[in-house]
Design a protein around this motif. Structure first.
Motif, PDB file in Angstrom:
ATOM      1  N   LEU A 156       0.848  -1.195   0.000  1.00 45.89           N
ATOM      2  CA  LEU A 156       0.000   0.000   0.000  1.00 45.89           C
ATOM      3  C   LEU A 156       0.880   1.240   0.000  1.00 45.89           C
ATOM      4  O   LEU A 156       1.710   1.413   0.899  1.00 45.89           O
ATOM      5  N   GLY A 158       0.996   5.669  -0.779  1.00 45.55           N
ATOM      6  CA  GLY A 158       0.163   6.867  -0.768  1.00 45.55           C
ATOM      7  C   GLY A 158       0.744   7.919   0.142  1.00 45.55           C
ATOM      8  O   GLY A 158       1.662   7.659   0.934  1.00 45.55           O
ATOM      9  N   LYS A 164      -3.216   4.483   5.172  1.00 44.24           N
ATOM     10  CA  LYS A 164      -2.562   3.187   4.918  1.00 44.24           C
ATOM     11  C   LYS A 164      -2.538   2.333   6.183  1.00 44.24           C
ATOM     12  O   LYS A 164      -2.905   1.147   6.152  1.00 44.24           O
ATOM     13  N   THR A 167      -6.001   1.179   7.360  1.00 37.76           N
ATOM     14  CA  THR A 167      -6.482   0.100   6.500  1.00 37.76           C
ATOM     15  C   THR A 167      -5.786  -1.214   6.834  1.00 37.76           C
ATOM     16  O   THR A 167      -6.408  -2.283   6.852  1.00 37.76           O
ATOM     17  N   LEU A 237      -3.054   4.475  -2.808  1.00 35.66           N
ATOM     18  CA  LEU A 237      -4.211   5.127  -2.204  1.00 35.66           C
ATOM     19  C   LEU A 237      -4.060   6.637  -2.376  1.00 35.66           C
ATOM     20  O   LEU A 237      -3.014   7.200  -2.049  1.00 35.66           O
ATOM     21  N   THR A 267      -4.822   2.110  -8.672  1.00 30.30           N
ATOM     22  CA  THR A 267      -5.011   3.353  -7.933  1.00 30.30           C
ATOM     23  C   THR A 267      -6.426   3.346  -7.378  1.00 30.30           C
ATOM     24  O   THR A 267      -7.397   3.229  -8.132  1.00 30.30           O
ATOM     25  N   ILE A 268      -6.531   3.425  -6.057  1.00 29.22           N
ATOM     26  CA  ILE A 268      -7.844   3.394  -5.403  1.00 29.22           C
ATOM     27  C   ILE A 268      -8.082   4.735  -4.725  1.00 29.22           C
ATOM     28  O   ILE A 268      -7.308   5.141  -3.850  1.00 29.22           O
ATOM     29  N   VAL A 270      -9.702   7.379  -2.184  1.00 28.75           N
ATOM     30  CA  VAL A 270     -10.147   7.272  -0.795  1.00 28.75           C
ATOM     31  C   VAL A 270     -11.102   8.419  -0.479  1.00 28.75           C
ATOM     32  O   VAL A 270     -10.790   9.585  -0.737  1.00 28.75           O
ATOM     33  N   LEU A 276     -12.220   0.487   2.627  1.00 29.50           N
ATOM     34  CA  LEU A 276     -10.980   0.199   1.909  1.00 29.50           C
ATOM     35  C   LEU A 276     -10.517  -1.234   2.117  1.00 29.50           C
ATOM     36  O   LEU A 276      -9.983  -1.856   1.201  1.00 29.50           O
TER      37      LEU A 276
END
Length: 310
Positions: A156, A158, A164, A167, A237, A267-268, A270, A276
């Motif tokens: 993860l 970001g 991060k 999650t 993220l 790419t997610i 948030v 998540l």
């Protein structure tokens, strides 16, 4: 991201493989090994030194021993003298073979450690090469979190504060395992494989804003942590941006390059209300399906073409 070169001391290898020390000059255990390959010096004992790398550990087995047995003592001494004069880091004798007096004499003359093992030559070579490839692997340290989800190593990434660590804790509560939080040390152990771990000083710890430092191993048990894991999927993220177009089908096949190895990546976005942990679980399972030959996005595309493509 800073790439560093690493070495391992001869003393560490002696301890790991239980070598018998036949001869060792002062401070020999601190000799630094920088090459992840082992050489059988048959050609060198025959006098051929073109392209010879003196930085590699040398190992003599039954073949090399039988070859030099045919020499006179003077010829053997000359062979070993020429080999040890290159200042090889160490010579290992396998299969508990008796050490030639001329070999010991040359080793003492040039200050080259002489070690012995009862293992077969190919067995000890394979084990040492595997160990050295891990210890000397190119590596970088990334700011991120590495978790194991359904057997998949998910990294993860970001910006700080994107969520991060929070999650990761949710994933651990759901039965998955934490490898590293905040700093992930990633090694390239082969041309296709990256392995991640945590620096020892922060291993098993995770930082949660508002709570502080948490020891995941003590709170959730030994089953919630793992020392190392392959990096098989990267999830970036990022804060949700209104109006930004995000991939909704997954046909693009994005990758992120780390140490010149391309790793599948997503790419997610948030935003409040998105679970998540569940999304990342599904991403890990979907990545596993793709590796096994099933791509849901491609399947849907094929159905659509079949239905509407005429």
């Amino acid at each position: 991201m800073q790439l560093k070169e690493f070495s391992v001391s001869l003393g560490e290898l002696i301890q790991e493989f239980g070598f018998e020390v036949i001869y060792g000059p002062d401070g020999f255990d601190k000799i630094e090994i920088t090459k992840d390959d082992i050489n059988r010096p048959g050609l060198q004992l025959a006098g051929f030194f073109d392209y010879f790398d003196p930085n590699r550990i040398q190992i003599m087995g039954k073949v090399e021993t039988t070859f030099v047995e045919r020499f006179t003592p003077e010829m053997r001494l000359a062979c070993f003298d020429k080999l040890f004069a290159t200042q090889i880091p160490a010579m290992i004798i396998s299969r508990n073979i008796d050490v030639f007096p001329e070999c010991l004499e040359a080793a003492q003359k040039h200050g080259v450690p002489l070690l012995r093992t009862n293992e077969f030559t190919s067995t000890i070579m394979n084990a040492m090469v595997a160990s050295l490839k891990v210890k000397l692997a190119p590596r970088i340290t990334l700011h991120g979190v590495l978790v194991e989800i359904y057997g998949e190593g998910v990294l993860l990434l970001g910006d700080s504060g994107v969520g991060k660590s929070e999650t990761a804790i949710e994933l651990v509560k759901r039965g998955h395992r934490l490898i590293a939080d905040d700093a992930v040390e990633i090694k390239r152990v082969s041309d296709k494989t990256l392995v991640g771990t945590a620096p020892e000083v922060i291993r098993h710890f995770i930082e949660l804003r508002g709570i502080g430092i948490v020891d995941v191993r003590r709170i959730f048990g030994m089953g919630a942590v793992k020392l190392t894991e392959k990096v098989e999927l990267i999830i970036n993220l990022e804060a949700w941006e209104e109006g930004k177009q995000y991939d909704r089908l997954g046909l693009d096949g994005q990758t992120t390059s780390i140490l010149d190895i391309a790793i599948p990546s997503l790419t997610i976005p948030v935003k409040p209300g998105r679970n998540l942990a569940v999304i990342i679980e599904v991403a890990a399972m979907n990545n596993r399906h793709k590796k096994m030959g099933f791509n849901a996005a491609k399947e849907l595309q094929d159905r659509m073409l079949k239905e509407f493509g005429g």
